[in-house]
Design an enzyme around this catalytic site. Structure first.
Site, PDB file in Angstrom:
ATOM      1  N   SER A  14       0.851  -1.189   0.000  1.00  0.00           N
ATOM      2  CA  SER A  14       0.000   0.000   0.000  1.00  0.00           C
ATOM      3  C   SER A  14       0.885   1.237   0.000  1.00  0.00           C
ATOM      4  O   SER A  14       2.025   1.194   0.500  1.00  0.00           O
ATOM      5  CB  SER A  14      -0.886   0.013   1.243  1.00  0.00           C
ATOM      6  N   LYS A  74       2.699  -2.507   6.064  1.00  0.00           N
ATOM      7  CA  LYS A  74       2.868  -2.417   4.619  1.00  0.00           C
ATOM      8  C   LYS A  74       4.287  -1.975   4.244  1.00  0.00           C
ATOM      9  O   LYS A  74       4.803  -2.361   3.196  1.00  0.00           O
ATOM     10  CB  LYS A  74       1.815  -1.478   4.030  1.00  0.00           C
ATOM     11  N   TYR A 113      -1.190  -0.368  10.407  1.00  0.00           N
ATOM     12  CA  TYR A 113      -1.367  -0.912   9.062  1.00  0.00           C
ATOM     13  C   TYR A 113      -0.246  -0.423   8.145  1.00  0.00           C
ATOM     14  O   TYR A 113       0.342  -1.201   7.386  1.00  0.00           O
ATOM     15  CB  TYR A 113      -2.734  -0.494   8.517  1.00  0.00           C
TER      16      TYR A 113
END
Length: 254
Positions: free
Chosen positions: A146, A163, A159
């Protein structure tokens, strides 16, 4: 032969019953690959595999799998090997994000779950398919990361950390296994219209903030990521390894 031809290839794609993963299995099958449709729910896997087989006979099987369960991941690989004898392409797409908010309030169990599912599970699965790739001197590993791994975030901190770690996982694998003609790359999508990202695009204020300064002034669609996966899996991407392919409508350069 087309540069994007995947005939004779076998691909495992995790999290492939909706969103980006679903788009990828459909496009892989369209290019001739045999695909393994996998997510937690068996009925969802069967549905997508059935849709693919209706268009491309005997090109898909459904193998439900919980990516956080190491034994389940091994069963996913073993089932694929039993059916088709090899794994040419692995797409680590499944991920979790159980927390949305500032890092100071992030529960320990949520942080552990994010890092385990988004990083450790990818590490496990890659090493489950790598031995036969090394033996055949051929393989492509694609990790769906991401742009969150490239930027700080006040609401998606853990998160984003996971990533960023996926970028490094791909680099490490590329260095270790390039001598065996095995490639590892990441795709770093921006905001894509998927159920997983609904909390971002379904909120008008967040959507406006996310797109107002983007050169393309919109969010992306799953198929716009699937095309990049076809590139990385096919002869067209044969000289690319250890890289992150950013597909974000220009958000990170504006």
């Amino acid at each position: 032969m087309s540069l994007f031809d995947l005939k004779g290839k076998v691909a495992i794609v995790t999290g492939s019953t909706r969103g980006i993963g679903e788009a990828i299995v459909h496009r892989f099958a369209e290019q001739g690959a045999k695909v393994v449709v996998s997510s937690r729910k068996a009925d969802s896997c069967e549905k997508v595999a059935g849709e693919i087989n209706a268009k491309h006979a005997d090109h898909a099987i459904a193998v439900p799998c919980n990516i956080s369960d190491k034994a389940d991941l091994q069963r996913l690989v073993d089932t694929t090997m039993k059916k088709w004898g090899k794994v040419d392409i692995l797409v680590c797409n499944a991920a979790v994000n159980p927390y949305f908010g500032p890092s100071k309030d992030l529960p320990d169990d949520a942080f552990d779950k994010i890092m385990s599912a988004n990083v450790k599970s990818n590490h496990w699965l890659c090493h489950m398919v790598l031995p036969q790739m090394v033996e055949r001197k051929d393989g492509s590993i694609i990790i769906i990361s991401s742009i969150g791994g490239l930027r700080g975030s006040p609401i998606l901190g853990a998160y984003c950390i996971s990533k960023a770690a996926d970028f490094q996982l791909a680099r490490n694998l590329a260095v270790e296994y390039g001598v065996h003609n095995v490639r590892a790359n990441c795709i770093a999508p921006g905001l894509i219209k998927t159920y997983f990202a609904k909390a971002l695009w379904d909120n008008p204020d967040i959507l406006e903030k996310s797109t107002s300064n983007a050169p393309l002034r919109r969010i992306g669609m799953p198929d716009e990521i699937a095309g990049a996966a076809v590139f990385l899996a096919s002869p067209a991407g044969a000289f690319m390894t250890g890289q992150q392919l950013v597909i974000d409508g220009g958000v990170t350069i504006a």
